[in-house]
Design an enzyme around this catalytic site. Structure first.
Site, PDB file in Angstrom:
ATOM      1  N   ARG A  51       0.863  -1.191   0.000  1.00 22.30           N
ATOM      2  CA  ARG A  51       0.000   0.000   0.000  1.00 22.30           C
ATOM      3  C   ARG A  51       0.897   1.238   0.000  1.00 22.30           C
ATOM      4  O   ARG A  51       2.102   1.145   0.128  1.00 22.30           O
ATOM      5  CB  ARG A  51      -1.021  -0.029   1.157  1.00 22.30           C
ATOM      6  N   GLY A  52       0.227   2.410  -0.138  1.00 23.58           N
ATOM      7  CA  GLY A  52       0.990   3.651  -0.310  1.00 23.58           C
ATOM      8  C   GLY A  52       1.081   3.934  -1.806  1.00 23.58           C
ATOM      9  O   GLY A  52       1.362   3.025  -2.596  1.00 23.58           O
ATOM     10  N   ALA A  53       0.835   5.193  -2.179  1.00 22.79           N
ATOM     11  CA  ALA A  53       0.649   5.520  -3.595  1.00 22.79           C
ATOM     12  C   ALA A  53       1.805   5.080  -4.513  1.00 22.79           C
ATOM     13  O   ALA A  53       1.580   4.327  -5.476  1.00 22.79           O
ATOM     14  CB  ALA A  53       0.366   7.011  -3.728  1.00 22.79           C
ATOM     15  N   ARG A  94      -7.529  -0.238  -6.683  1.00 19.41           N
ATOM     16  CA  ARG A  94      -7.752   0.893  -5.770  1.00 19.41           C
ATOM     17  C   ARG A  94      -7.906   2.174  -6.608  1.00 19.41           C
ATOM     18  O   ARG A  94      -7.107   2.415  -7.514  1.00 19.41           O
ATOM     19  CB  ARG A  94      -6.577   1.038  -4.768  1.00 19.41           C
ATOM     20  N   GLN A 203      -2.091   2.800  10.029  1.00 18.26           N
ATOM     21  CA  GLN A 203      -0.791   2.800   9.336  1.00 18.26           C
ATOM     22  C   GLN A 203       0.270   3.576  10.121  1.00 18.26           C
ATOM     23  O   GLN A 203       1.451   3.258  10.051  1.00 18.26           O
ATOM     24  CB  GLN A 203      -0.925   3.413   7.936  1.00 18.26           C
ATOM     25  N   ASP A 244      -1.899  10.963  -2.221  1.00 19.45           N
ATOM     26  CA  ASP A 244      -2.289   9.910  -3.168  1.00 19.45           C
ATOM     27  C   ASP A 244      -2.628  10.476  -4.537  1.00 19.45           C
ATOM     28  O   ASP A 244      -2.514   9.798  -5.544  1.00 19.45           O
ATOM     29  CB  ASP A 244      -3.478   9.118  -2.622  1.00 19.45           C
ATOM     30  N   ASN A 254      -5.164  12.603   0.495  1.00 21.79           N
ATOM     31  CA  ASN A 254      -4.288  11.742   1.299  1.00 21.79           C
ATOM     32  C   ASN A 254      -5.171  11.000   2.303  1.00 21.79           C
ATOM     33  O   ASN A 254      -6.394  11.172   2.342  1.00 21.79           O
ATOM     34  CB  ASN A 254      -3.196  12.570   1.986  1.00 21.79           C
ATOM     35  N   LYS A 255      -4.557  10.177   3.099  1.00 22.86           N
ATOM     36  CA  LYS A 255      -5.282   9.340   4.061  1.00 22.86           C
ATOM     37  C   LYS A 255      -6.310  10.136   4.860  1.00 22.86           C
ATOM     38  O   LYS A 255      -6.032  11.258   5.290  1.00 22.86           O
ATOM     39  CB  LYS A 255      -4.246   8.675   4.983  1.00 22.86           C
TER      40      LYS A 255
HETATM   41  O1  MRU Z   1      -4.503   3.384   2.215  1.00 25.61           O
HETATM   42  P1  MRU Z   1      -3.012   3.544   2.121  1.00 25.61           P
HETATM   43  O2  MRU Z   1      -2.276   2.985   3.274  1.00 25.61           O
HETATM   44  O3  MRU Z   1      -2.494   3.060   0.794  1.00 25.61           O
HETATM   45  O4  MRU Z   1      -2.824   5.127   2.144  1.00 25.61           O
HETATM   46  C1  MRU Z   1      -1.527   5.643   2.077  1.00 25.61           C
HETATM   47  C2  MRU Z   1      -1.477   7.110   2.201  1.00 25.61           C
HETATM   48  O5  MRU Z   1      -2.476   7.787   2.335  1.00 25.61           O
HETATM   49  C3  MRU Z   1      -0.127   7.751   2.031  1.00 25.61           C
HETATM   50  O6  MRU Z   1      -0.020   8.894   2.809  1.00 25.61           O
HETATM   51  C4  MRU Z   1       0.064   8.118   0.554  1.00 25.61           C
HETATM   52  O7  MRU Z   1      -0.211   7.033  -0.261  1.00 25.61           O
HETATM   53  C5  MRU Z   1       1.426   8.618   0.277  1.00 25.61           C
HETATM   54  S1  MRU Z   1       2.610   7.323   0.308  1.00 25.61           S
HETATM   55  C6  MRU Z   1       4.119   7.966  -0.057  1.00 25.61           C
END
Ligand code: MRU
Length: 351
Positions: A51-53, A94, A203, A244, A254-255
């Site tokens: 996970r993470g963009a 996603r 997270q 994201d 973002n999250k």
């Molecule tokens: O749902 P996730 O864990 O994939 O969400 C991740 C985030 O929101 C991060 O802050 C974002 O992807 C940036 S990662 C460098």
């Protein structure tokens, strides 16, 4: 905790397969999962093993290659049709992080632009996936350096609050927001990190603190509703988060919880930075209102771990991301430097 890593790489390509850190098991267990098919990769993205963009972009690139290598044809048109079907499966995992779509587009472009046989295209696809991963790590280092230029000059040692995990685990390695924090630590500018726990999936509590512990970066875990109090007490000098998807006007998805954090930071005059590679900027979208927001399963809200926390008969809402308006963002830190949101457009041609 079973490992003591100094370099965290969530996605490694070795022996013709992708190896992923299983992020659903951290911090209790450090385990890697071997991925040999595009269907497995799509499932790993959907279930947030990865996970993470930027990380899901890299994962999708390897997923596309894994699918491509199983296509049995010597006809280019048939190959491209089947490749597009695989791309569709990966795109459907996603919706919010644009890096996923960006990486798939990069891979498809490589495929169509590679002359020669189908085997030549397959070879080029693997090279491209490796390049996307390696470039992302370099990009994160550059974001870290750019961040150092805009962090507050005083006090000498900063306490920085971050939300979710925008670290090595969320990228090829090193991280975006956590990359800035790492660079601050390495250059003696960091006192400590405050990590929001980041309900509902935690997270921050599970992943950001884990990364900090690996490198002995001092970290304090707070629950999400403590940020305003900490700022009021003068404990926080800057907020740095990842993104994201950022739109042309500088709005940043973002999250979930990032938006309220930005409002709280504005109220307390704490600078609020978004650190992200240019691959996270979607110049096709004018404002954040156009960003598709993922909604995830209700279990994430009504359970903590496997324990139900509310009675039957309750309804749930679980948006996984929110959009922080550009006006709340002090600067967007990219690999090409930090800019105020309204100046982001200067990068649109080269991105
Ligand atoms: O749902 P996730 O864990 O994939 O969400 C991740 C985030 O929101 C991060 O802050 C974002 O992807 C940036 S990662 C460098």
């Amino acid at each position: 905790m079973t490992s003591n890593l100094t370099q965290v790489y969530p996605i490694i390509w070795e022996s013709d397969r992708a190896s992923l850190i299983d992020q659903t098991r951290l911090p209790d267990e450090y385990t890697r999962i071997e991925i040999t098919t595009y269907q497995q990769m799509a499932a790993a993205i959907k279930t947030m093993i990865v996970r993470g963009a930027p990380a899901i972009g890299i994962a999708a690139a390897y997923g596309l290659y894994l699918g491509a290598k199983e296509i049995k044809t010597s006809d280019r048109q048939v190959f491209f049709t089947q490749l597009e079907e695989i791309a569709q499966v990966l795109r459907a995992t996603r919706p919010t992080a644009v890096n996923l779509f960006w990486a798939i587009d990069q891979m498809l472009k490589t495929a169509t632009e590679t002359p020669g046989t189908i085997d030549d295209i397959k070879t080029a696809l693997l090279q491209k996936a490796n390049a996307i991963r390696e470039e992302d790590i370099q990009t994160c280092f550059a974001i870290g350096e750019a961040g150092l230029m805009v962090l507050p000059k005083t006090p000498e040692k900063l306490t920085i609050l971050t939300h979710c995990n925008a670290g090595a685990l969320a990228t090829g390695g090193y991280g975006t927001a956590l990359g800035v924090i790492r660079s601050a630590w390495n250059s003696g500018r960091l006192n400590r990190v405050y990590a929001d726990e980041t309900r509902p999936r935690l997270q921050g509590a599970k992943l950001t603190t884990w990364e900090c512990v690996q490198e002995q970066i001092p970290v304090t875990l707070i629950s999400d509703n403590m940020a305003a109090y900490c700022m009021k007490q003068g404990l926080i000098h800057a907020v740095v988060v990842g993104a994201d998807r950022i739109t042309a006007n500088g709005d940043a998805a973002n999250k979930i919880g990032t938006y309220s954090l930005a409002i709280v930071a504005k109220f307390h005059n704490v600078p609020f930075f978004v650190a992200a590679p240019l691959s996270t900027v979607d110049f096709k979208l004018a404002t954040g209102d156009e960003i598709p927001i993922e909604e995830r399963d209700a279990t994430e809200v009504y359970q903590v771990g496997t324990t139900r926390i509310c009675p039957e008969g309750v309804e749930f809402f679980n948006p996984a991301f929110d959009v922080t308006p550009a006006e709340l963002i002090t600067a967007i830190i990219t690999e090409k430097g930090a800019v105020i949101p309204s100046e982001l457009k200067q990068f649109s041609v080269s991105s």
